[in-house]
Design an enzyme around this catalytic site. Structure first.
Site: not given
Ligand SMILES: Cc1ncc(COP(=O)(O)O)c(C=O)c1O
Length: 421
Positions: A136, A188, A216, A247, A276, A362
């Site tokens: 990863s 991102s 992204h 997005k 869900t 973040t």
């Molecule tokens: C790289 C990445 N993967 C997954 C996600 C999750 O996306 P979602 O907002 O559809 O849950 C994000 C959220 O910003 C993200 O930046």
């Protein structure tokens, strides 16, 4: 245990580190985006948004809105349950077919969000593929890390975007062990691309599955916005592609796209899918419209490129440091949560510019930043005003000026990030 004391002490500690998050109430104007209004101290004030992930402004597109309203009138607002129990409408099924086609895959599977899609798919693969080992990237999104961690899979973290390091780790692997390489096409928080081709080559050499998060990049890159893997003609070589509807498509939800057996497997075993409720059919219908519009949005994509280049040019002219890349994301580092918050407050109070400070978890502690995102609706004059406002704030707060944030800073940041795993 004194639970109340525990919770309040934790919050006090978070506040003392400058890491407590406050939300701003921003109501985006459907007609005049990036204009918006903020409800602040009981009053409304006009602001402009500079940190939205509604990259193509499709959440506010009249065709998408009309479709959404039409389907709400026809079917109602809720889906009625999980996909297994009454929650599959024609719109869900059509959307899955459309997403599969979009990524040139046999099938796709919807989830409530890309977060859940990542977490639940990776958890399921790690749990079911006996002895599965994960490789990863150290800057992978929290949703992927959560899925891997919760499954207790043996994890090898490779240095960010470093295919050589990935191969070094794989060299000592057991040929009979199932392996999964997990990475993103566009990171991102930096706006940097990963070496997809090299990673695929390595995956093939060591017989590993590949899992690529294109959250992204869908909508923004590649032919008809089909993502970076498609741009490089590599979609067929990636086993599982993850994407979001929330997005560039401007809706809500996430998905994976892959061969039909992989999708059927995840559909049959992933708790985050099975247990869900599905999205409101109007969201699925709106997403279908958004995908159609996305395919025809080459002009919007080139405007985004032009606009983000204009921002970078403007920042360079006033010596505001930023992380250089060729994407729609412009990261401006401040390296301090308090300064980041102060600058953000000043921008909104004095200039009506809304840009949310980004800090831990973040991004790593000490790597706080603004993450500027530009949409096709931001005009050249908006960009001039934005850079001018930043310049004034940089002067008022005596913030660091330089040409660009270079790799040395990145090295530093990466070593801090790996602690998240
Ligand atoms: C790289 C990445 N993967 C997954 C996600 C999750 O996306 P979602 O907002 O559809 O849950 C994000 C959220 O910003 C993200 O930046």
């Amino acid at each position: 245990m004194n639970y109340s004391k525990y919770f309040s002490d934790e919050l006090i500690s978070l506040k003392s580190q400058g890491l407590y998050r406050k939300f701003r109430e921003i109501n985006r104007n459907q007609v005049n985006f990036p204009k918006a209004t903020e409800r602040f101290e009981g009053k409304e004030r006009a602001v402009e948004v500079w940190c939205s992930n509604d990259y193509l402004n499709l959440s506010q597109h009249p065709v998408v809105i009309l479709k959404s309203l039409k389907v709400i009138k026809e079917l109602g607002t809720g889906s009625g349950g999980t996909r297994n129990i009454s929650g599959t409408s024609t719109y869900h099924a059509d959307l899955e077919r459309s997403l599969a086609e979009f990524h040139n895959k046999e099938s796709s599977l919807l989830f409530p969000s890309a977060y859940t899609a990542n977490q639940s798919t990776l958890w399921t693969l790690c749990k079911k593929l006996e002895g599965c080992e994960v490789y990863s990237d150290e800057l992978n999104h929290a949703s992927m890390i959560q899925g891997i961690k919760n499954a207790n899979a043996k994890t090898h973290v490779f240095k960010h975007n470093d295919a050589e390091h990935l191969e070094e780790l794989l060299k000592t692997s057991d040929a009979n062990t199932p392996k999964l390489i997990v990475f993103e096409s566009l990171y991102s928080m930096e706006g940097l691309r990963s070496p997809i081709r090299k990673i695929i080559e390595i995956a093939k050499k060591y017989n590993a599955l590949t899992y690529l998060d294109e959250v992204h990049s869908v909508g923004l890159y590649g032919p008809e916005g089909r993502g970076i893997a498609a741009e490089q003609n590599l979609s067929d070589d990636i086993d599982i592609i993850n994407g979001t509807l929330s997005k560039a498509f401007g809706q809500m939800g996430g998905y994976i796209a892959a061969d039909k057996d992989i999708i059927d497997f995840v559909r049959s075993f992933a708790p985050g899918f099975i247990f869900t409720s599905s999205a409101n059919p109007s969201i699925a219908a709106a997403s279908l419209e958004a995908i159609k519009l996305t395919k025809g949005s080459d002009l919007l994509r080139s405007n985004i490129k032009k606009n983000s280049d204009l921002i970078r040019k403007g920042l360079t002219e006033v010596n505001i440091p930023f992380l250089d890349n060729d994407s729609h994301i412009v990261p401006i580092h401040l390296y301090d949560p308090d300064l980041c918050r102060k600058a953000s407050n000043m921008l909104i109070d004095d200039f009506g510019i809304y840009i949310q400070p980004v800090f831990f978890p973040t991004v790593p502690k000490g790597d706080e930043r603004f993450r500027v995102t530009i949409t096709p609706k931001h005009k050249a004059q908006d960009i001039k005003n934005f850079v001018k406002a930043l310049d004034s704030v940089w002067t008022a707060l005596d913030l660091k000026r330089s040409e660009k944030v270079l790799d040395a800073d990145k090295e530093n940041q990466v070593s801090k990030v790996s602690k998240i795993y």
